[in-house]
Scaffold this motif. Structure first.
Motif, PDB file in Angstrom:
ATOM      1  N   TYR A  64       0.835  -1.187   0.000  1.00  0.00           N
ATOM      2  CA  TYR A  64       0.000   0.000   0.000  1.00  0.00           C
ATOM      3  C   TYR A  64       0.879   1.249   0.000  1.00  0.00           C
ATOM      4  O   TYR A  64       0.736   2.105   0.849  1.00  0.00           O
ATOM      5  CB  TYR A  64      -0.914  -0.008   1.236  1.00  0.00           C
ATOM      6  N   GLU A 118      -8.235  -0.604   5.885  1.00  0.00           N
ATOM      7  CA  GLU A 118      -8.209  -1.047   4.499  1.00  0.00           C
ATOM      8  C   GLU A 118      -7.552  -2.418   4.374  1.00  0.00           C
ATOM      9  O   GLU A 118      -8.024  -3.284   3.634  1.00  0.00           O
ATOM     10  CB  GLU A 118      -7.461  -0.036   3.626  1.00  0.00           C
ATOM     11  N   TYR A 177      -9.971  -5.012   5.675  1.00  0.00           N
ATOM     12  CA  TYR A 177     -11.060  -5.160   4.703  1.00  0.00           C
ATOM     13  C   TYR A 177     -10.589  -6.001   3.514  1.00  0.00           C
ATOM     14  O   TYR A 177     -11.274  -6.918   3.068  1.00  0.00           O
ATOM     15  CB  TYR A 177     -11.523  -3.775   4.232  1.00  0.00           C
ATOM     16  N   TYR A 178      -9.402  -5.707   3.000  1.00  0.00           N
ATOM     17  CA  TYR A 178      -8.864  -6.405   1.830  1.00  0.00           C
ATOM     18  C   TYR A 178      -8.599  -7.878   2.136  1.00  0.00           C
ATOM     19  O   TYR A 178      -9.034  -8.767   1.402  1.00  0.00           O
ATOM     20  CB  TYR A 178      -7.588  -5.694   1.368  1.00  0.00           C
ATOM     21  N   VAL A 182     -10.661 -10.959   0.421  1.00  0.00           N
ATOM     22  CA  VAL A 182      -9.991 -11.981  -0.385  1.00  0.00           C
ATOM     23  C   VAL A 182     -10.279 -13.374   0.175  1.00  0.00           C
ATOM     24  O   VAL A 182     -10.662 -14.283  -0.564  1.00  0.00           O
ATOM     25  CB  VAL A 182      -8.468 -11.721  -0.458  1.00  0.00           C
ATOM     26  N   THR A 230      -0.424  -6.666   6.805  1.00  0.00           N
ATOM     27  CA  THR A 230      -1.117  -7.643   5.970  1.00  0.00           C
ATOM     28  C   THR A 230      -0.635  -9.047   6.315  1.00  0.00           C
ATOM     29  O   THR A 230      -1.434  -9.970   6.480  1.00  0.00           O
ATOM     30  CB  THR A 230      -0.886  -7.360   4.477  1.00  0.00           C
TER      31      THR A 230
END
Length: 141
Positions: A20, A44, A47-48, A52, A86
């Motif tokens: 990001y 974000e 959410y991502y 997925v 992530t």
């Protein structure tokens, strides 16, 4: 279910990118009012990852590719925004694998000319790693 309505079956493996460097994109275009209108980078990322693994590919092995550029030093943080966050969420998923281009970039042989991971030798090695992984998955199902 989404794929079946289009006459498709679920995929065995999905490859998605993480990274990001541009920061959070701000307003979320969704009718779901329970989600914040402006997301922070952490919101974000959550959410991502959840989209997925829970919506797009719920029963599929997902290979996440860390997509930062490779011009930064191994100890630097330039271009790494969100990658660790992530990875922390993906690590909790049974069907998640992370391949990190930074490792390839920062451990390449001296004579190999590659200042960035989006093209050239680093991408070639990454593609070969993914191909070998896909062959391994196919052979061991």
């Amino acid at each position: 279910e989404r794929l079946q309505t289009k006459g498709m079956r679920e995929v065995d493996v999905a490859i998605v990118e993480m990274g990001y460097p541009w920061g959070p994109r701000g307003a979320l275009n969704t009718p779901d009012v329970s989600l914040p209108v402006n997301m922070t980078i952490q919101e974000e990322i959550a959410y991502y990852v959840n989209f997925v693994h829970d919506t797009a590919f719920p029963n599929t092995l997902v290979i996440w590719i860390a997509t930062c550029g490779c011009s930064m030093k191994a100890e630097g943080t330039e271009g790494t925004m969100g990658i660790q966050d992530t990875w922390d969420l993906v690590r909790e998923r049974e069907l998640g694998i992370v391949l990190d281009k930074r490792f390839l970039c920062n451990t390449k042989p001296q004579g190999l000319s590659s200042g960035h991971g989006c093209a050239g030798p680093v991408l070639n090695v990454l593609a070969r790693m993914i191909l070998r992984l896909l062959h391994y998955i196919h052979d061991h199902r």
